[in-house]
Design a protein around this motif. Structure first.
Motif, PDB file in Angstrom:
ATOM      1  N   ALA A  65       0.867  -1.185   0.000  1.00 42.59           N
ATOM      2  CA  ALA A  65       0.000   0.000   0.000  1.00 42.59           C
ATOM      3  C   ALA A  65       0.901   1.231   0.000  1.00 42.59           C
ATOM      4  O   ALA A  65       1.820   1.336   0.814  1.00 42.59           O
ATOM      5  CB  ALA A  65      -0.910  -0.001   1.220  1.00 42.59           C
ATOM      6  N   PHE A  66       0.635   2.159  -0.923  1.00 43.57           N
ATOM      7  CA  PHE A  66       1.479   3.344  -1.070  1.00 43.57           C
ATOM      8  C   PHE A  66       0.691   4.616  -0.777  1.00 43.57           C
ATOM      9  O   PHE A  66      -0.516   4.682  -1.015  1.00 43.57           O
ATOM     10  CB  PHE A  66       2.046   3.441  -2.487  1.00 43.57           C
ATOM     11  N   ILE A  67       1.396   5.625  -0.268  1.00 44.06           N
ATOM     12  CA  ILE A  67       0.855   6.975  -0.162  1.00 44.06           C
ATOM     13  C   ILE A  67       1.875   7.926  -0.771  1.00 44.06           C
ATOM     14  O   ILE A  67       3.067   7.632  -0.812  1.00 44.06           O
ATOM     15  CB  ILE A  67       0.538   7.384   1.298  1.00 44.06           C
ATOM     16  N   GLU A  82       8.761  14.169  -9.471  1.00 40.04           N
ATOM     17  CA  GLU A  82       8.246  14.478 -10.801  1.00 40.04           C
ATOM     18  C   GLU A  82       9.086  13.790 -11.872  1.00 40.04           C
ATOM     19  O   GLU A  82      10.310  13.812 -11.828  1.00 40.04           O
ATOM     20  CB  GLU A  82       8.251  15.986 -11.032  1.00 40.04           C
ATOM     21  N   GLY A  83       8.378  13.165 -12.835  1.00 40.62           N
ATOM     22  CA  GLY A  83       9.072  12.489 -13.917  1.00 40.62           C
ATOM     23  C   GLY A  83       9.386  11.035 -13.638  1.00 40.62           C
ATOM     24  O   GLY A  83       9.981  10.360 -14.479  1.00 40.62           O
ATOM     25  N   PHE A  84       8.975  10.520 -12.461  1.00 38.23           N
ATOM     26  CA  PHE A  84       9.270   9.135 -12.111  1.00 38.23           C
ATOM     27  C   PHE A  84       8.000   8.400 -11.704  1.00 38.23           C
ATOM     28  O   PHE A  84       7.003   9.006 -11.316  1.00 38.23           O
ATOM     29  CB  PHE A  84      10.302   9.072 -10.977  1.00 38.23           C
ATOM     30  N   SER A 124       6.554   9.805  -1.405  1.00 35.42           N
ATOM     31  CA  SER A 124       6.613  11.238  -1.722  1.00 35.42           C
ATOM     32  C   SER A 124       8.031  11.699  -2.069  1.00 35.42           C
ATOM     33  O   SER A 124       8.962  11.571  -1.257  1.00 35.42           O
ATOM     34  CB  SER A 124       6.098  12.066  -0.535  1.00 35.42           C
ATOM     35  N   GLY A 125       8.178  12.220  -3.307  1.00 33.31           N
ATOM     36  CA  GLY A 125       9.445  12.799  -3.728  1.00 33.31           C
ATOM     37  C   GLY A 125      10.561  11.811  -3.982  1.00 33.31           C
ATOM     38  O   GLY A 125      11.702  12.206  -4.223  1.00 33.31           O
ATOM     39  N   LYS A 126      10.277  10.510  -3.987  1.00 28.80           N
ATOM     40  CA  LYS A 126      11.333   9.500  -4.139  1.00 28.80           C
ATOM     41  C   LYS A 126      11.584   9.187  -5.612  1.00 28.80           C
ATOM     42  O   LYS A 126      10.678   9.178  -6.436  1.00 28.80           O
ATOM     43  CB  LYS A 126      10.940   8.208  -3.407  1.00 28.80           C
ATOM     44  N   SER A 127      12.858   8.910  -5.942  1.00 26.62           N
ATOM     45  CA  SER A 127      13.220   8.480  -7.288  1.00 26.62           C
ATOM     46  C   SER A 127      14.311   7.416  -7.270  1.00 26.62           C
ATOM     47  O   SER A 127      14.528   6.745  -8.278  1.00 26.62           O
ATOM     48  CB  SER A 127      13.686   9.677  -8.130  1.00 26.62           C
ATOM     49  N   GLN A 143       6.169  -8.820   9.534  1.00 28.71           N
ATOM     50  CA  GLN A 143       6.725  -7.770   8.677  1.00 28.71           C
ATOM     51  C   GLN A 143       7.304  -8.386   7.412  1.00 28.71           C
ATOM     52  O   GLN A 143       7.732  -9.562   7.416  1.00 28.71           O
ATOM     53  CB  GLN A 143       7.806  -6.969   9.399  1.00 28.71           C
ATOM     54  N   VAL A 144       7.312  -7.610   6.334  1.00 28.65           N
ATOM     55  CA  VAL A 144       7.936  -8.047   5.085  1.00 28.65           C
ATOM     56  C   VAL A 144       8.906  -6.969   4.610  1.00 28.65           C
ATOM     57  O   VAL A 144       8.833  -5.822   5.044  1.00 28.65           O
ATOM     58  CB  VAL A 144       6.886  -8.324   3.990  1.00 28.65           C
ATOM     59  N   GLU A 145       9.804  -7.361   3.724  1.00 28.08           N
ATOM     60  CA  GLU A 145      10.758  -6.425   3.129  1.00 28.08           C
ATOM     61  C   GLU A 145      10.243  -6.037   1.744  1.00 28.08           C
ATOM     62  O   GLU A 145      10.010  -6.896   0.889  1.00 28.08           O
ATOM     63  CB  GLU A 145      12.135  -7.073   3.003  1.00 28.08           C
ATOM     64  N   VAL A 146      10.035  -4.734   1.543  1.00 22.56           N
ATOM     65  CA  VAL A 146       9.540  -4.237   0.250  1.00 22.56           C
ATOM     66  C   VAL A 146      10.621  -3.381  -0.391  1.00 22.56           C
ATOM     67  O   VAL A 146      11.084  -2.406   0.204  1.00 22.56           O
ATOM     68  CB  VAL A 146       8.249  -3.412   0.421  1.00 22.56           C
ATOM     69  N   THR A 147      11.035  -3.767  -1.584  1.00 23.65           N
ATOM     70  CA  THR A 147      12.012  -2.997  -2.365  1.00 23.65           C
ATOM     71  C   THR A 147      11.295  -2.368  -3.549  1.00 23.65           C
ATOM     72  O   THR A 147      10.620  -3.062  -4.310  1.00 23.65           O
ATOM     73  CB  THR A 147      13.160  -3.890  -2.852  1.00 23.65           C
ATOM     74  N   VAL A 148      11.430  -1.048  -3.675  1.00 23.98           N
ATOM     75  CA  VAL A 148      10.781  -0.299  -4.753  1.00 23.98           C
ATOM     76  C   VAL A 148      11.863   0.265  -5.674  1.00 23.98           C
ATOM     77  O   VAL A 148      12.788   0.930  -5.214  1.00 23.98           O
ATOM     78  CB  VAL A 148       9.916   0.856  -4.195  1.00 23.98           C
TER      79      VAL A 148
END
Length: 300
Positions: A130-132, A137-139, A174-177, A199-204
């Motif tokens: 789940a993301f917030i 910008e641009g990604f 927010s603001g991540k690239s 818990q789980v490990e999430v890599t984006v």
């Protein structure tokens, strides 16, 4: 020592009387709280689930007391030890609402809940993130890795039979690239007793958010001229289809970031149909140029 004890007892009585007078003479007011239902005294090897996650209670009491209340001071507790059958419709009593002694329960909404006493089962369930927030910008989110991708959930059969996936707690983009990894917990809804692992490990991994644009009337230039010749472009403008990163897609100088040209270094006098060549700035990909060739006239 005896005089000290007597003095302390008198002081305690005076303080108690003072507090009582403050409460007794305070203005009365009402306040509302949304509080979760806590089901207590659940039978062994069973789980209790209610159809209402929050109950709205209206309280009346001295304004001084009400103003000092927090959500931790108010709760709804329902004893299910004597419930029989699979489902029970239960009307919440004021005595089920736990509040300070000087506060009264005026209204309970909803006043009735349905409680399900169910067997406990285990089920492997897929995890979804789940993301917030929005990436820089641009990604955009390019790919995800969740470890483990499934967890074992223990809970009410009626709850787990209807669940195909379980969400993580919100991950802020927010603001991540840049690539990021989070160890994040999982949402534990009503009817779920245990999640293993919790818990789980999430890599984006982010990628550029490319959008399509069509640019018209891009000027064509001539490069690598021979100073002894005169060059005339009979095709001096083209249309260009591009993929461009979204944050610069609508910039006013976008056309200036694209260079369309014809190489005339090997041409003797005459007329030619030459391939159009190009270069572009970062985050721009040329997809198509129309026309793809330009007519050039070379004279001495």
């Amino acid at each position: 020592m005896l005089l000290n004890n007597i003095f302390l007892k008198i002081l305690s009585v005076l303080l108690a009387i003072s507090l009582w007078l403050i409460v007794a003479t305070s203005d009365y007011d009402q306040i509302q709280f949304n509080v979760p239902v806590k089901l207590i005294n659940v039978p062994d090897k069973k789980v209790a689930v209610t159809d209402e996650s929050l109950i709205n209670v209206t309280l009346n009491g001295p304004r001084l007391v009400l103003n000092s209340l927090s959500y931790n001071d108010v709760s709804v507790e329902v004893d299910v030890s004597n419930f029989s059958g699979y489902k029970t419709d239960y009307r919440i009593k004021p005595s089920d609402v736990k509040v300070p002694s000087s506060v009264n329960v005026v209204r309970i909404q909803p006043a009735e809940i349905t409680v399900t006493i169910d067997k406990i089962i285990h089920k492997n369930i897929e995890v979804t993130p789940a993301f917030i927030g929005e990436p820089a910008e641009g990604f955009k989110v390019g790919s995800l890795q969740i470890t483990p991708s499934e967890v074992e959930v223990t809970g009410a059969a009626s709850t787990l039979n209807d669940i195909d996936y379980i969400e993580t707690l919100p991950i802020n983009l927010s603001g991540k690239s840049e690539k990021m990894s989070y160890s994040v917990g999982l949402k534990k809804s009503s009817g779920i007793k245990k999640i293993d692992p919790s818990q789980v490990e999430v890599t984006v991994i982010f990628s550029e958010n490319m959008v399509k644009r069509k640019l018209s009337n891009i000027p064509v230039t001539v490069v690598k001229k021979n100073k002894d010749y005169i060059y005339k472009l009979l095709t001096n403008e083209v249309d260009v289809q591009i993929d461009v990163r979204s944050d610069i897609a609508d910039s006013k100088d976008l056309k200036k970031r694209i260079n369309i040209y014809v190489d005339v270094s090997q041409l003797a006098p005459g007329q030619y149909l030459r391939n159009i060549e190009y270069s572009s700035g970062e985050n721009i990909k040329i997809i198509e140029i129309t026309p793809g060739k330009a007519r050039v006239e070379v004279t001495k």
